[in-house]
Scaffold this motif. Structure first.
Motif, PDB file in Angstrom:
ATOM      1  N   LYS A 173      45.595  38.318  22.462  1.00  0.00           N
ATOM      2  CA  LYS A 173      46.606  37.690  23.370  1.00  0.00           C
ATOM      3  C   LYS A 173      47.626  39.196  23.968  1.00  0.00           C
ATOM      4  O   LYS A 173      48.343  38.936  25.161  1.00  0.00           O
ATOM      5  N   THR A 174      47.899  40.068  23.000  1.00  0.00           N
ATOM      6  CA  THR A 174      48.759  41.256  23.518  1.00  0.00           C
ATOM      7  C   THR A 174      47.680  42.101  24.512  1.00  0.00           C
ATOM      8  O   THR A 174      48.383  42.477  25.585  1.00  0.00           O
ATOM      9  N   VAL A 175      46.386  42.199  24.168  1.00  0.00           N
ATOM     10  CA  VAL A 175      45.518  42.875  25.092  1.00  0.00           C
ATOM     11  C   VAL A 175      45.342  42.323  26.521  1.00  0.00           C
ATOM     12  O   VAL A 175      45.736  42.903  27.828  1.00  0.00           O
ATOM     13  N   ASN A 176      45.207  40.984  26.455  1.00  0.00           N
ATOM     14  CA  ASN A 176      45.236  40.149  27.729  1.00  0.00           C
ATOM     15  C   ASN A 176      46.684  40.402  28.775  1.00  0.00           C
ATOM     16  O   ASN A 176      46.632  40.433  29.982  1.00  0.00           O
ATOM     17  N   SER A 177      47.711  40.588  27.898  1.00  0.00           N
ATOM     18  CA  SER A 177      48.987  40.765  28.767  1.00  0.00           C
ATOM     19  C   SER A 177      49.093  41.951  29.407  1.00  0.00           C
ATOM     20  O   SER A 177      49.918  41.924  30.435  1.00  0.00           O
ATOM     21  N   TRP A 178      48.376  43.020  28.813  1.00  0.00           N
ATOM     22  CA  TRP A 178      48.491  44.164  29.576  1.00  0.00           C
ATOM     23  C   TRP A 178      48.167  44.230  30.939  1.00  0.00           C
ATOM     24  O   TRP A 178      48.431  45.017  31.770  1.00  0.00           O
ATOM     25  N   PHE A 179      46.921  43.362  31.269  1.00  0.00           N
ATOM     26  CA  PHE A 179      46.386  43.475  32.607  1.00  0.00           C
ATOM     27  C   PHE A 179      47.766  43.091  33.872  1.00  0.00           C
ATOM     28  O   PHE A 179      47.546  43.518  34.686  1.00  0.00           O
ATOM     29  N   VAL A 180      48.512  42.229  33.303  1.00  0.00           N
ATOM     30  CA  VAL A 180      49.745  42.149  34.258  1.00  0.00           C
ATOM     31  C   VAL A 180      50.703  42.798  34.180  1.00  0.00           C
ATOM     32  O   VAL A 180      51.398  43.324  35.380  1.00  0.00           O
ATOM     33  N   LYS A 181      51.126  43.731  33.027  1.00  0.00           N
ATOM     34  CA  LYS A 181      52.082  44.625  32.982  1.00  0.00           C
ATOM     35  C   LYS A 181      51.912  45.929  33.080  1.00  0.00           C
ATOM     36  O   LYS A 181      53.019  46.679  33.723  1.00  0.00           O
ATOM     37  N   TYR A 182      50.651  46.397  32.914  1.00  0.00           N
ATOM     38  CA  TYR A 182      50.456  47.965  33.036  1.00  0.00           C
ATOM     39  C   TYR A 182      49.437  48.391  33.967  1.00  0.00           C
ATOM     40  O   TYR A 182      48.154  48.020  33.775  1.00  0.00           O
ATOM     41  N   ASN A 183      49.574  49.217  35.010  1.00  0.00           N
ATOM     42  CA  ASN A 183      48.834  49.875  36.001  1.00  0.00           C
ATOM     43  C   ASN A 183      47.800  51.063  34.863  1.00  0.00           C
ATOM     44  O   ASN A 183      46.748  50.946  35.268  1.00  0.00           O
TER      45      ASN A 183
END
Length: 209
Positions: A109-119
């Motif tokens: 869940k944490t890793v998947n959220s990175w696609f939206v948050k971090y270039n």
């Protein structure tokens, strides 16, 4: 070293907040050789980020058959595993420790959220996915068009590069399983390569000249 020191050293190319999340949510783990850290047909709960050592990515059918796909080394993770996790699907690959490894397991869940948050995460994933996909396409090409001798020598050279060592500690059976051919065929080609003075055969090891 503490997890924040390891992340700062190994993943300095990622954004500060992303690294902080990796520290906050990740778990520092160790695995002995042959330890399975991601299994086929299992729910993917953690994405492993390799800190040290070598892991092997494999495709298995559950009936004792399988084929080697590629290695994971320091600062890498499996783009394939992340893709399955994004689709909320069980794993179709096995990740196994080839040597003793240290890795950080981060919840999906944490890793998947990175696609939206971090270039920086998106750039890292795309580079990793391109590299690993290119390797798989090259492997398919080799299986379809190249001789076993070529494939075997390339397999040994890849292992040598990953470990930075001309000595590959590997049984004939393990090589045969990785390349999806018979052990007899591997032994025959290895003897031919030894006769041509390309390699030196030892007990459960092969030395590239």
């Amino acid at each position: 070293m503490k997890i924040n020191e390891i992340v700062a050293e190994k993943f300095s190319f990622l954004e500060d907040n992303l690294r902080q999340e990796m520290c906050n949510y990740g778990v520092l783990k160790m695995a002995d050789p042959d330890k399975i850290i991601l299994e086929i047909r299992r729910e993917i709960q953690l994405i492993p980020f390799i800190i040290s050592g070598v892991a092997k990515v494999m495709r298995r059918d559950g009936k004792g058959n399988g084929i080697f796909l590629h290695y994971l080394t320091a600062q890498q993770t499996s783009a394939i595993a992340i893709t399955y996790a994004l689709e909320i699907k069980n794993s179709e690959i096995r990740i196994k420790a080839e040597s003793a490894i240290t890795y950080i397991g981060v919840p999906v869940k944490t890793v998947n959220s990175w696609f939206v948050k971090y270039n920086s995460w998106r750039s890292y994933y795309y580079r990793l996915n391109y590299k690993q996909t290119s390797f798989l396409i090259e492997k398919i090409n080799d299986i379809a068009f190249e001789s076993l001798e070529y494939r075997l020598l390339k397999y040994l050279e890849d292992a040598s590069l990953v470990y930075n060592d001309n000595t590959i500690n590997r049984k004939h059976f393990d090589i045969a399983r990785d390349l999806k051919v018979s052990r007899e065929a591997i032994s025959r080609v290895l003897k031919k390569l030894e006769k041509e003075e390309i390699i030196i055969l030892g007990r459960n090891k092969i030395i590239l000249n």
